[in-house]
Design a protein around this motif. Structure first.
Motif, PDB file in Angstrom:
ATOM      1  N   GLU A 178      27.186  25.056 -11.644  1.00  0.00           N
ATOM      2  CA  GLU A 178      26.214  25.708 -10.756  1.00  0.00           C
ATOM      3  C   GLU A 178      25.908  27.131 -11.223  1.00  0.00           C
ATOM      4  O   GLU A 178      24.770  27.593 -11.116  1.00  0.00           O
ATOM      5  N   GLU A 179      26.912  27.808 -11.733  1.00  0.00           N
ATOM      6  CA  GLU A 179      26.706  29.175 -12.245  1.00  0.00           C
ATOM      7  C   GLU A 179      25.777  29.155 -13.467  1.00  0.00           C
ATOM      8  O   GLU A 179      24.864  29.981 -13.581  1.00  0.00           O
ATOM      9  N   VAL A 180      26.015  28.189 -14.363  1.00  0.00           N
ATOM     10  CA  VAL A 180      25.152  28.074 -15.546  1.00  0.00           C
ATOM     11  C   VAL A 180      23.731  27.710 -15.134  1.00  0.00           C
ATOM     12  O   VAL A 180      22.752  28.249 -15.665  1.00  0.00           O
ATOM     13  N   ARG A 181      23.616  26.771 -14.139  1.00  0.00           N
ATOM     14  CA  ARG A 181      22.287  26.392 -13.661  1.00  0.00           C
ATOM     15  C   ARG A 181      21.581  27.586 -13.031  1.00  0.00           C
ATOM     16  O   ARG A 181      20.364  27.775 -13.198  1.00  0.00           O
ATOM     17  N   SER A 182      22.337  28.411 -12.311  1.00  0.00           N
ATOM     18  CA  SER A 182      21.764  29.605 -11.687  1.00  0.00           C
ATOM     19  C   SER A 182      21.259  30.583 -12.746  1.00  0.00           C
ATOM     20  O   SER A 182      20.177  31.173 -12.606  1.00  0.00           O
ATOM     21  N   GLU A 183      22.059  30.717 -13.805  1.00  0.00           N
ATOM     22  CA  GLU A 183      21.648  31.613 -14.892  1.00  0.00           C
ATOM     23  C   GLU A 183      20.383  31.075 -15.578  1.00  0.00           C
ATOM     24  O   GLU A 183      19.478  31.842 -15.920  1.00  0.00           O
ATOM     25  N   ALA A 184      20.310  29.754 -15.728  1.00  0.00           N
ATOM     26  CA  ALA A 184      19.113  29.142 -16.309  1.00  0.00           C
ATOM     27  C   ALA A 184      17.904  29.391 -15.412  1.00  0.00           C
ATOM     28  O   ALA A 184      16.790  29.655 -15.903  1.00  0.00           O
TER      29      ALA A 184
END
Length: 300
Positions: A178-184
């Protein structure tokens, strides 16, 4: 087109000079004509100078607009580069997030978390059964059956919750994904913002080039009107010079006529004096006026 007509030379004010004028007009008439040609020439030269100045100002404004357009082009290209960088980062992060979510799904499958109902659904079913127990009149068998069903749901809820609570790796993977998706998503937002700004600069570039073209057209028209005025001024100057030349010729002709008249008068006086001198030699009595004529011609 109306603006173009505004800059045209009013030919009705031009002064015409013909060969017949040079050949047949009097000196006074030619002097007047020279003055008209000079005044119109000066007026046209002033007109040409003003138009040249306006043309230069318009050309300067054209260059300013072209420079402005170039600045917007450079800014647009710079922003598009940033858009591309954020797109690449977004795509890389989305790919990474997809891999992590795939691992989450694999781990859930290993823990059999994909089978059965989720906790919220089980909790809702338990509440419904308890509400039914409290509000409905049931037989002893129905009451026992309902209690057993509630207990079964509670055991299923507890077992499933234990599995979830015990899976720290799963929660870690989900949080990381979710953190990576948020950064994306943040990179995607930057892509949108920067692309909008790049489009604004592109539109401003197009508008600046359009304005530059319009001003350049106006400058070209002003240059044409400058040439028109300058050529008319040059024609008037050439005719002015022709009249001046003719006036000098007339002055020379008049001087030659005066000299010829003086020479003729002098010759006539000499002939008369010689006649008087001849009378003097022959012993005739001369009058005072005759003696003065002899003295004047040097014969006495």
């Amino acid at each position: 087109m109306a603006q173009r007509f505004e800059h045209m030379v009013d030919e009705s004010k031009n002064i015409e000079l013909t060969e017949d004028d040079l050949a047949n007009k009097s000196k006074g008439q030619l002097i007047k004509k020279a003055g008209q040609l000079r005044d119109r020439r000066n007026e046209l030269n002033q007109m040409a100078s003003e138009r040249a100045s306006k043309r230069d100002d318009l050309n300067a404004k054209t260059r300013e607009k072209v420079d402005e357009a170039q600045e917007h082009r450079e800014k647009r290209d710079e922003l598009n580069e940033q858009v591309q960088e954020h797109k690449e980062s977004r795509n890389e992060l989305n790919a990474e997030a997809n891999e992590l979510f795939d691992k989450v799904d694999e781990l859930k499958s290993d823990l059999e978390l994909d089978e059965g109902k989720d906790l919220e659904e089980l909790e809702s079913e338990i509440e419904d059964l308890e509400f039914k127990q409290q509000t409905e009149v049931l037989s002893t068998d129905e009451e026992r059956e309902l209690i057993e069903k509630i207990e079964g749901k509670r055991e299923e809820y507890a077992e499933r919750k234990d599995k979830l609570d015990g899976s720290e790796e799963l929660e870690g993977l989900r949080a990381e994904a979710e953190e990576v998706r948020s950064e994306a998503s943040q990179h995607h937002q930057k892509v949108t913002e920067l692309a909008d700004k790049a489009q604004e600069h592109h539109n401003q570039m197009i508008e600046a080039y359009r304005e530059a073209d319009d001003i350049r057209d106006e400058a070209d028209d002003m240059h044409d009107s400058f040439v028109e005025a300058q050529e008319a001024a040059d024609r008037h100057h050439e005719d002015f010079v022709r009249v001046q030349k003719r006036l000098r010729e007339m002055d020379k002709e008049e001087e030659e006529e005066r000299k010829s008249a003086r020479d003729k008068k002098k010759e006539e006086a000499k002939e008369e004096a010689e006649e008087i001198y001849q009378k003097f030699k022959e012993g005739e009595t001369l009058e005072t006026e005759d003696l003065m004529k002899l003295q004047k011609t040097g014969l006495l």
